[in-house]
Write an enzyme that holds these catalytic residues in place. Sequence first.
Site, PDB file in Angstrom:
ATOM      1  N   ASP A  69      -1.163   1.548  -4.391  1.00 20.51           N
ATOM      2  CA  ASP A  69      -2.008   0.454  -4.869  1.00 20.51           C
ATOM      3  C   ASP A  69      -3.442   0.913  -5.130  1.00 20.51           C
ATOM      4  OD1 ASP A  69      -2.612   0.731  -2.141  1.00 20.51           O
ATOM      5  OD2 ASP A  69      -3.150  -1.383  -1.917  1.00 20.51           O
TER       6      ASP A  69
ATOM      7  N   ASP B  11      -2.891   6.391  -3.424  1.00 23.77           N
ATOM      8  CA  ASP B  11      -1.642   5.813  -2.935  1.00 23.77           C
ATOM      9  C   ASP B  11      -1.179   4.753  -3.933  1.00 23.77           C
ATOM     10  OD1 ASP B  11      -3.596   3.922  -2.388  1.00 23.77           O
ATOM     11  OD2 ASP B  11      -2.700   3.292  -0.503  1.00 23.77           O
TER      12      ASP B  11
ATOM     13  N   ASP C  21      -5.902   2.096  -3.416  1.00 25.17           N
ATOM     14  CA  ASP C  21      -7.066   1.831  -2.579  1.00 25.17           C
ATOM     15  C   ASP C  21      -7.399   3.011  -1.665  1.00 25.17           C
ATOM     16  OD1 ASP C  21      -4.973   1.513  -0.777  1.00 25.17           O
ATOM     17  OD2 ASP C  21      -5.713  -0.369   0.070  1.00 25.17           O
TER      18      ASP C  21
ATOM     19  N   SER D 236       0.823  -1.202   0.000  1.00 26.28           N
ATOM     20  CA  SER D 236       0.000   0.000   0.000  1.00 26.28           C
ATOM     21  C   SER D 236       0.865   1.263   0.000  1.00 26.28           C
ATOM     22  CB  SER D 236      -0.955  -0.041   1.183  1.00 26.28           C
ATOM     23  OG  SER D 236      -1.908   0.987   1.106  1.00 26.28           O
TER      24      SER D 236
END
Length: 576
Positions: free
Chosen positions: A306, A304, A308, A153
Amino acid sequence: MLAPMADKSPVERAREWMDQDPDPETRADLLALIDAGNETELAERMHAPLEFGTAGLRGVVGAGINRMNRAVVIRATRGLADRLLKEPDARTLPVVVGYDGRTHSRQFAEDAIAVLVEAGIPVRWFDGPTSTPMVAYAARELSAQSAIVITASHNPPEYNGYKVYAPNAAQIVPPWDTEIAEAIDAVGPAKDVPLAQDALSRAETIPDSLFDRYLAEVGAVRPKIATDPSLTIVYTPMHGVGWRFAKQAFSYAGYEHVHVVPEQAEPDGRFPTVRFPNPEEKGAMDLALSLADKQKAELILANDPDADRLAACVPTAAGRWVQLTGNQIGLLLADFMLAHALKAPQPLVVSSIVSSPMLGSIAEAHGARFEQTLTGFKWIANCAMDLERDAGVRFAFGYEEALGYSVGRIVRDKDGISAAVLLADLAAHLKTENKTLLDQLDALYRRHGLWVSLQKSITRPGSEGLAEIAKAVEHVAANRPELLAGQAVTAMTDYRSGGDERPRWLPDTNMVGLALGPKGRVLVRPSGTEPKLKIYVDLAVEVSASASVRDKEAEALDTARAIADAVAEHAGLGAE
């Protein structure tokens, strides 16, 4: 099962780990540390295995039991496979596998696929870096028995992680997490775990058309309202995977004036232009702010790495950029979704317990049900599914203050792409009324009372730091303060016990709550993914029609900051 290491020296533990590690690079790393006599570093790497936290496994990439590496991924996947093989559909329903743009993610994903294929479990995978919400969406859409996404992440470049989804397409919760952990513990040495040599050719690639289906579902939840498509947006994916998806999503939604930060547009696991690829970190948005000034943008959106999470910046009337907090974005989106939600069945909004209590007031005004869960979207998603099944409600929106949002029922996890489209829709709608997101936020504060929220994080790295953080939480629980920066502490809730009397999405957890006066609270807990103690302060202030919201907000934030410092001092960690 690996031999117990507790009574052995760091060097002995490292040598035993090397004997079972199938990766020559990480074996060589440990040997170099042994030859250098670096027992301090060896002790850090070998003191305890990584454990499932709020997002599965996550840690610094490197050699050792306490690091993310091929051996850890192989054993974790074998444990997951062994647990899945207890189910009747294990050899027919797929496991979805995806990975982000970090430097080791592709290798870890290939190892996971090789373990699953050799175990006789069908695999559907993304052949290229993808977003975490797309993996979660695929798990739901393809009726997967599980899903794995290799991602860390928004963590620093040296981290990676291993996130697991349950058969309901939400992240694992008890008993799945403990059962998988037990199965991993029973796995033998990583070098003895069989791997399919032709795994990728035996796994089925997920087609790009799946994203078209996702976009159609996003389109279905967008409110049917007037918007101004001339809204000028600057977007950054923070060197992550988001631009590929956000570009199509903005185009699908009709936004033609979207400018991506070119230096951060493509996936790059080194994150060369940011020290820490988290939009909340100081300096992370500098390039986006600079581009926004050049383009005379009206909104900055950032995912961010990734994709999400979603961050946003908006201009003030004076032309100064202000970054909205996770709570502010969550409250804006919640009000927006509820204002246009069907009234029957009753809409449901859910937030993590550390998010702003103001969501409860907004939900009440719209006749919606409001629930709070433990931190982590795994709890928000499971709460929503449970209540849809048992209480006849319909999930409309969920959020956590750490920039995570879920609009509608598309993805049973946080999703920065759909949230970006919906926040752009709200801004574009307000533009037709000559209003801004800040105007809308002020209106919410005047209507529901001004809630200010502040988070203070105290980092203590290493095994000694984790022990210090645990001691701090224990001290707060055992020694309730009477006053915090002049504010009376009226009650304390120790969330470490009593979970059997709460809903399953509020089980026992390492957190202590302190009630402040008539309308305020403090929550103290360790991070589930990083070596940090987190202190959350929420205070409510009434705003009269003649008062300045900004002045009241600044005054309340000063008080909240003093309270957080007082909590840190009381916990024995200083006013860092």
